[in-house]
Design a protein around this motif. Structure first.
Motif, PDB file in Angstrom:
ATOM      1  N   LYS A  17       0.811  -1.220  -0.127  1.00  0.00           N
ATOM      2  CA  LYS A  17      -0.226  -0.015  -0.198  1.00  0.00           C
ATOM      3  C   LYS A  17       0.824   1.189   0.084  1.00  0.00           C
ATOM      4  O   LYS A  17       1.796   1.488   1.001  1.00  0.00           O
ATOM      5  N   ASN A  18       0.761   1.907  -1.050  1.00  0.00           N
ATOM      6  CA  ASN A  18       1.597   3.407  -1.286  1.00  0.00           C
ATOM      7  C   ASN A  18       2.885   3.229  -0.843  1.00  0.00           C
ATOM      8  O   ASN A  18       3.419   3.961  -0.037  1.00  0.00           O
ATOM      9  N   GLY A  19       3.568   2.074  -1.211  1.00  0.00           N
ATOM     10  CA  GLY A  19       4.917   2.055  -0.853  1.00  0.00           C
ATOM     11  C   GLY A  19       5.866   2.580  -2.082  1.00  0.00           C
ATOM     12  O   GLY A  19       5.600   3.505  -2.792  1.00  0.00           O
ATOM     13  N   GLY A  20       7.102   2.103  -2.161  1.00  0.00           N
ATOM     14  CA  GLY A  20       8.044   2.416  -2.960  1.00  0.00           C
ATOM     15  C   GLY A  20       8.631   3.918  -2.641  1.00  0.00           C
ATOM     16  O   GLY A  20       8.849   4.461  -1.717  1.00  0.00           O
ATOM     17  N   ILE A  21       8.869   4.575  -4.004  1.00  0.00           N
ATOM     18  CA  ILE A  21       9.143   5.910  -3.816  1.00  0.00           C
ATOM     19  C   ILE A  21       7.890   7.003  -3.939  1.00  0.00           C
ATOM     20  O   ILE A  21       7.523   6.779  -4.742  1.00  0.00           O
ATOM     21  N   GLN A  22       7.767   7.782  -2.998  1.00  0.00           N
ATOM     22  CA  GLN A  22       6.715   8.653  -3.245  1.00  0.00           C
ATOM     23  C   GLN A  22       7.339  10.064  -3.433  1.00  0.00           C
ATOM     24  O   GLN A  22       8.311  10.591  -2.885  1.00  0.00           O
ATOM     25  N   ILE A  23       6.673  10.740  -4.664  1.00  0.00           N
ATOM     26  CA  ILE A  23       7.387  12.143  -5.121  1.00  0.00           C
ATOM     27  C   ILE A  23       6.369  13.123  -4.676  1.00  0.00           C
ATOM     28  O   ILE A  23       4.985  12.999  -4.506  1.00  0.00           O
ATOM     29  N   ARG A  36       1.950  14.480  -5.128  1.00  0.00           N
ATOM     30  CA  ARG A  36       1.702  14.456  -6.866  1.00  0.00           C
ATOM     31  C   ARG A  36       0.885  13.426  -7.268  1.00  0.00           C
ATOM     32  O   ARG A  36       0.848  12.226  -6.666  1.00  0.00           O
ATOM     33  N   GLU A  37      -0.039  13.789  -7.950  1.00  0.00           N
ATOM     34  CA  GLU A  37      -1.018  12.764  -8.625  1.00  0.00           C
ATOM     35  C   GLU A  37      -0.169  11.679  -9.467  1.00  0.00           C
ATOM     36  O   GLU A  37       0.704  12.182 -10.073  1.00  0.00           O
ATOM     37  N   ASN A  38      -0.332  10.585  -9.438  1.00  0.00           N
ATOM     38  CA  ASN A  38       0.537   9.377  -9.830  1.00  0.00           C
ATOM     39  C   ASN A  38       1.940   9.493  -9.422  1.00  0.00           C
ATOM     40  O   ASN A  38       2.790   9.401 -10.368  1.00  0.00           O
ATOM     41  N   ASP A  74      10.804  17.512 -14.806  1.00  0.00           N
ATOM     42  CA  ASP A  74       9.604  17.886 -14.012  1.00  0.00           C
ATOM     43  C   ASP A  74       9.659  17.131 -12.642  1.00  0.00           C
ATOM     44  O   ASP A  74       8.729  17.396 -11.859  1.00  0.00           O
ATOM     45  N   GLY A  75      10.796  16.547 -12.306  1.00  0.00           N
ATOM     46  CA  GLY A  75      11.138  15.968 -11.071  1.00  0.00           C
ATOM     47  C   GLY A  75      10.685  14.505 -11.042  1.00  0.00           C
ATOM     48  O   GLY A  75      10.804  13.896  -9.850  1.00  0.00           O
ATOM     49  N   SER A  76      10.093  14.055 -12.067  1.00  0.00           N
ATOM     50  CA  SER A  76       9.626  12.616 -12.067  1.00  0.00           C
ATOM     51  C   SER A  76      10.715  11.736 -12.206  1.00  0.00           C
ATOM     52  O   SER A  76      11.907  12.007 -12.510  1.00  0.00           O
ATOM     53  N   LEU A  77      10.604  10.470 -12.163  1.00  0.00           N
ATOM     54  CA  LEU A  77      11.808   9.323 -12.069  1.00  0.00           C
ATOM     55  C   LEU A  77      11.500   8.481 -13.309  1.00  0.00           C
ATOM     56  O   LEU A  77      10.513   8.080 -13.617  1.00  0.00           O
ATOM     57  N   GLU A  78      12.803   8.190 -13.889  1.00  0.00           N
ATOM     58  CA  GLU A  78      12.841   7.254 -15.047  1.00  0.00           C
ATOM     59  C   GLU A  78      13.793   6.445 -14.575  1.00  0.00           C
ATOM     60  O   GLU A  78      14.949   6.582 -14.508  1.00  0.00           O
ATOM     61  N   MET A  79      13.448   5.017 -14.588  1.00  0.00           N
ATOM     62  CA  MET A  79      14.190   3.926 -14.205  1.00  0.00           C
ATOM     63  C   MET A  79      15.581   3.709 -15.157  1.00  0.00           C
ATOM     64  O   MET A  79      15.238   3.724 -16.262  1.00  0.00           O
ATOM     65  N   ILE A  80      16.608   3.403 -14.490  1.00  0.00           N
ATOM     66  CA  ILE A  80      17.608   3.087 -15.431  1.00  0.00           C
ATOM     67  C   ILE A  80      18.161   1.906 -15.386  1.00  0.00           C
ATOM     68  O   ILE A  80      18.130   1.135 -16.394  1.00  0.00           O
ATOM     69  N   ASN A  81      18.441   1.139 -14.292  1.00  0.00           N
ATOM     70  CA  ASN A  81      18.791  -0.052 -13.927  1.00  0.00           C
ATOM     71  C   ASN A  81      18.735  -0.481 -12.595  1.00  0.00           C
ATOM     72  O   ASN A  81      18.848   0.413 -11.618  1.00  0.00           O
TER      73      ASN A  81
END
Length: 353
Positions: A17-23, A36-38, A74-81
């Motif tokens: 529930k709502n885990g991981g990284i929150q922005i 942030r939404e999404n 915009d501060g969002s994250l994109e997985m590299i590896n």
């Protein structure tokens, strides 16, 4: 140009529930985080997140090892590896000043793991892995090594590995050519003190060691001439008063940007202790110890204005925020807590638009 800040919170993923990284977006004048939404990045048990010094990348502990992300405009994250660390899940990340290497502290297996980073932010390979050995003093608590935090000395030559399981801080010389570690010294703290964190003052002259089990902060003066260095004891000061010590564990020590004030979270008493810092001598003096309105406060974060404070309350599933009045030694809650699953630590990134 306007200055904006983005916050990234590393969370455990219990019950998914709502885990991981929150922005979050950051309202600095109000001292508030805006969800942030999404704004959820799915990752298994992001128990610690760290920004690269360049501000271009974010790294996170995860069950699979360590994950690297590009930070988009915009501060969002994109997985590299994601890279395995050949061991149990880590608990802390430290980066070299030029972001060539990343060091993972291993609480569960007592291991220090060094990872090379490519120019594009990707995790390349493990360059060294060192297992600590030894036996602790408390069978039901710390019978084996637990590396909780690794910190580079201000000159970057050495890595200080806090091992709460064996009451030692191991000092390694860091080889930047091959990413290898060489043990050169050991600081032995009080028996059963559990050193869990080492923080240097902004000017690099003093080192502050948070001792989890004895509710103490040990202060050392750090000096270096050529290849010779030393950590000389300066002060030992408590984090909570004696009547609360049995049910408490200090967790995170942070400083204001000018180094004149410090704050330490206390899990158990669920408080934050405020200190005035003697910048010339390195000593601390207690101003107050006040509740954070949440259970098991782990990491703390001061806003860029040094006037607002966030407490990550892992067992309360909340982040509470406060206005800080250092002149009065008080903190005042700003509003309702942010409800979030098992927050561990938080980092803020400055951007201009």
């Amino acid at each position: 140009m306007s200055v904006k800040y983005t916050a990234y919170v590393g969370c455990y993923t219990r019950q998914n529930k709502n885990g991981g990284i929150q922005i979050f977006d950051v309202d600095v004048p109000a001292g508030r985080l805006i969800p942030r939404e999404n704004g959820t990045v799915s990752i298994h048990n992001a128990s610690y997140v760290a920004l690269s010094h360049s501000g271009r990348f974010l790294y996170s502990i995860c069950d699979e090892g360590v994950s690297a992300f590009t930070i988009l405009p915009d501060g969002s994250l994109e997985m590299i590896n994601t890279l395995s660390i050949n061991g149990m899940r880590g608990c802390h990340i430290a980066l070299t000043s030029a972001d060539e290497y990343l060091v993972v502290s291993g609480y569960h297996d007592g291991k220090v793991t060094v990872v090379r980073i490519n120019e594009d932010g990707a995790l390349d390979c493990i360059t060294d892995e060192v297992y600590h050995s030894g036996i602790g003093m408390t069978p039901d608590r710390n019978l084996s090594p637990h590396v909780e935090c690794c910190t580079f000395t201000p000159d970057g030559e050495y890595l200080c590995a806090c091992d709460s399981g064996i009451d030692q801080i191991k000092i390694y010389q860091f080889n930047y050519e091959n990413g290898r570690l060489k043990l050169v010294d050991i600081i032995r703290t009080q028996l059963d003190s559990d050193p869990r964190q080492l923080v240097f003052s902004a000017d690099g002259r003093f080192a502050y060691v948070v001792c989890e089990n004895k509710n103490l902060i040990d202060v050392f003066e750090y000096t270096k001439e050529g290849k010779k260095f030393s950590f000389e004891p300066v002060q030992t000061i408590f984090t909570v008063r004696s009547k609360n010590k049995g049910n408490n564990a200090p967790y995170d020590l942070i400083f204001t940007k000018d180094g004149s004030m410090a704050l330490c979270s206390n899990a158990g008493s669920n408080t934050v202790t405020m200190y005035r810092v003697n910048k010339e001598k390195g000593t601390l003096s207690i101003l107050s110890s006040l509740p954070v309105s949440g259970r098991f406060p782990k990491y703390l974060c001061l806003f860029p204005d040094d006037r607002h404070l966030l407490s990550m309350n892992a067992d309360e599933n909340s982040i509470t925020d406060f206005t800080v009045h250092f002149d009065k030694g008080t903190i005042i809650m700003n509003g309702n807590p942010i409800h979030i699953m098992s927050p561990n630590n938080l980092v803020m990134l400055k951007s201009e638009s």
